[in-house]
Each structure stands twice: as structure tokens, then as C-alpha cells.
Design a protein around this motif. Structure first.
Motif, PDB file in Angstrom:
ATOM      1  N   ILE A  28       0.846  -1.092   0.119  1.00  0.00           N
ATOM      2  CA  ILE A  28      -0.046   0.216   0.022  1.00  0.00           C
ATOM      3  C   ILE A  28       0.973   1.271   0.056  1.00  0.00           C
ATOM      4  O   ILE A  28       0.526   2.086  -0.514  1.00  0.00           O
ATOM      5  CB  ILE A  28      -0.997   0.078   1.313  1.00  0.00           C
ATOM      6  CG1 ILE A  28      -2.137  -1.044   1.130  1.00  0.00           C
ATOM      7  CG2 ILE A  28      -1.582   1.486   1.389  1.00  0.00           C
ATOM      8  CD1 ILE A  28      -2.887  -1.348   2.376  1.00  0.00           C
ATOM      9  N   THR A  29       1.867   1.206   0.874  1.00  0.00           N
ATOM     10  CA  THR A  29       2.837   2.285   0.966  1.00  0.00           C
ATOM     11  C   THR A  29       3.627   2.515  -0.650  1.00  0.00           C
ATOM     12  O   THR A  29       3.854   3.842  -0.892  1.00  0.00           O
ATOM     13  CB  THR A  29       4.090   2.318   2.148  1.00  0.00           C
ATOM     14  OG1 THR A  29       3.292   2.092   3.170  1.00  0.00           O
ATOM     15  CG2 THR A  29       4.953   3.528   2.091  1.00  0.00           C
ATOM     16  N   ALA A  30       3.793   1.363  -1.124  1.00  0.00           N
ATOM     17  CA  ALA A  30       4.555   1.345  -2.367  1.00  0.00           C
ATOM     18  C   ALA A  30       3.484   2.006  -3.480  1.00  0.00           C
ATOM     19  O   ALA A  30       4.077   3.029  -4.399  1.00  0.00           O
ATOM     20  CB  ALA A  30       4.776   0.394  -2.996  1.00  0.00           C
ATOM     21  N   TRP A  31       2.361   1.731  -3.498  1.00  0.00           N
ATOM     22  CA  TRP A  31       1.449   2.274  -4.416  1.00  0.00           C
ATOM     23  C   TRP A  31       1.168   3.957  -4.079  1.00  0.00           C
ATOM     24  O   TRP A  31       1.010   4.469  -5.204  1.00  0.00           O
ATOM     25  CB  TRP A  31       0.059   1.701  -4.431  1.00  0.00           C
ATOM     26  CG  TRP A  31      -0.101   0.217  -4.835  1.00  0.00           C
ATOM     27  CD1 TRP A  31       0.716  -0.204  -5.981  1.00  0.00           C
ATOM     28  CD2 TRP A  31      -0.999  -0.934  -4.334  1.00  0.00           C
ATOM     29  NE1 TRP A  31       0.265  -1.331  -6.097  1.00  0.00           N
ATOM     30  CE2 TRP A  31      -0.578  -1.929  -5.460  1.00  0.00           C
ATOM     31  CE3 TRP A  31      -1.588  -1.093  -3.264  1.00  0.00           C
ATOM     32  CZ2 TRP A  31      -1.118  -3.198  -5.263  1.00  0.00           C
ATOM     33  CZ3 TRP A  31      -2.224  -2.497  -3.497  1.00  0.00           C
ATOM     34  CH2 TRP A  31      -1.887  -3.444  -4.150  1.00  0.00           C
ATOM     35  N   ALA A  32       1.138   4.211  -2.832  1.00  0.00           N
ATOM     36  CA  ALA A  32       0.984   5.569  -2.532  1.00  0.00           C
ATOM     37  C   ALA A  32       2.164   6.381  -3.049  1.00  0.00           C
ATOM     38  O   ALA A  32       1.964   7.669  -3.468  1.00  0.00           O
ATOM     39  CB  ALA A  32       0.843   5.569  -1.085  1.00  0.00           C
ATOM     40  N   LEU A  33       3.239   6.040  -3.003  1.00  0.00           N
ATOM     41  CA  LEU A  33       4.565   6.694  -3.382  1.00  0.00           C
ATOM     42  C   LEU A  33       4.468   6.830  -4.784  1.00  0.00           C
ATOM     43  O   LEU A  33       4.857   7.855  -5.447  1.00  0.00           O
ATOM     44  CB  LEU A  33       5.869   5.820  -2.965  1.00  0.00           C
ATOM     45  CG  LEU A  33       6.030   5.889  -1.314  1.00  0.00           C
ATOM     46  CD1 LEU A  33       7.112   5.212  -0.843  1.00  0.00           C
ATOM     47  CD2 LEU A  33       6.555   7.321  -0.894  1.00  0.00           C
TER      48      LEU A  33
END
Length: 207
Positions: free
Chosen positions: A21-26
Motif C-alpha cells: 500500500i505504501t509503495a502504491w501511495a509513493l
């Protein structure tokens, strides 16, 4: 030394999900529209569940969730990934709910615990197992002190760790633990009083 968690354990799966999820947000912050869609899809249920319980406004949960994503998506370019994106998103959701409370402060509350229970009854088919228990939980959560309800929902409903919940709520970990413990005590008192009206819950000062 405790053994390392197995690859398929819930804790590992949750950590992997948060990393994704954090990778998608970045990636979304750099303009990747597909990543933005994946980020929203992966977190929407958490956000909606959180704002519904925190605000005690089931019918308005979608509007609150949409406002949360409106703020989040316009701020993704500034998200640096120093914390989990899900925690960051829920902190925005918390601010949205707080702003809604402030905006409604000068007029009568639109959704008290009774209205919330009625909304839950309309939203869920009565023949499904656990309907009565679900309504009872909604009603009991709506009666909690807001700070305790927030801590309980973040940790027991959304599934954040105490540290993540502290980040989302903007308070120390110890405060989250204390609020969750008090929320559990308050919920127990509410359920006992429901079974025996002579047992009235005692609400202590919020922390």
C-alpha cells in the motif's frame, strides 16, 4: 529469543500488505494513476469502516471517505513514506471527522446512537446471522467517549498496532493502550446494563 514469524502468518501478511500500500501511495504521488487506483481500492474499506465508527454516522460514511481521499490524493506528492501509508491515510480520515464535528457544533447532532442503530438496521438484511449482535456493537460504540472509540476502532476494528494507532491519533502509545482498556471496560458495562438495566455503566473522564 522468540522465533521469527512464519512467512504465511497474519502478521507477515499484514506487514507485506502495508508495504505494498505504501509503495502504491509513493508511486501515485509521482503521477501513476494505476497505482492511485490500487491504493484507493486497497484502503477504502478500512477508511469507510473507520469513519463510520468514529463519527457514529453510517449513512454519511461514504461522504466522509470521499472527503478523506480528496484530501489524501491531493497531498500524495508530499507523502515521503516515513510512515505506513495506511496510517497516514487514517490520520487524514480522523481530521475529516473532526472537521465534520466542528462544522456541526452549532447545530443539532444529526446522528445520535439511536439514529445510527436505525441506519445499521436498514443497511443490513435481518435474516443474516449476527444482525442483532452487530447492531448492539454499533450502538455501544456510539455511546463511547470519542477518544476511546477512536482508539478502540483503530486497534480492534481497523487492525492497526498500538504504535500505528498512536501515529494516526497523534498521541503517545501509552495513551492509546489506556483508551482501549477503558473502552473495553465501558463496552462491558454497556452490555451488562443492557442485560440487566439495574447495572448502569459508569463513564470516567476521558483521557
Amino acid at each position: 529469543m522468540s522465533p521469527a514469524p512464519e512467512a504465511g502468518s497474519p502478521g507477515v501478511r499484514s506487514a507485506h500488505r502495508d508495504l505494498q500500500i505504501t509503495a502504491w501511495a509513493l508511486a501515485a504521488g509521482t503521477g501513476d494513476r494505476e497505482a492511485a487506483e490500487r491504493f484507493v481500492h486497497a484502503t477504502y474499506d478500512d477508511v469507510r469502516r473507520f469513519v463510520a465508527h468514529l463519527s457514529a454516522d453510517v449513512p454519511g460514511a461514504d461522504d466522509l471517505a470521499q472527503e478523506t481521499y480528496l484530501r489524501a490524493l491531493t497531498s500524495l506528492a508530499k507523502f515521503a513514506g516515513r510512515s505506513c501509508a495506511r496510517t497516514w491515510l487514517l490520520s487524514i480520515a480522523r481530521c475529516v471527522v473532526i472537521d465534520r464535528y466542528r462544522g456541526a457544533a452549532a447545530r443539532p447532532r444529526l446522528a445520535d446512537s439511536t439514529d445510527w442503530q436505525s441506519a445499521a438496521e436498514r443497511a443490513q438484511p435481518r435474516h443474516l446471522p449476527g444482525f442483532d449482535e452487530s447492531v448492539a456493537v454499533f450502538d455501544a460504540l456510539g455511546a463511547l467517549d470519542p477518544a476511546r472509540r477512536q482508539a478502540f476502532v483503530l486497534t480492534q476494528v481497523v487492525g492497526l498496532s498500538y504504535a500505528e494507532a498512536a501515529d494516526a491519533a497523534g498521541c503517545p502509545v501509552g495513551t492509546v493502550r489506556s483508551r482501549v482498556a477503558r473502552a473495553r471496560r465501558d463496552l462491558t458495562a454497556v452490555w451488562l446494563a443492557d442485560r440487566d438495566p439495574g447495572l448502569l455503566p459508569v463513564r470516567a473522564a476521558s483521557r
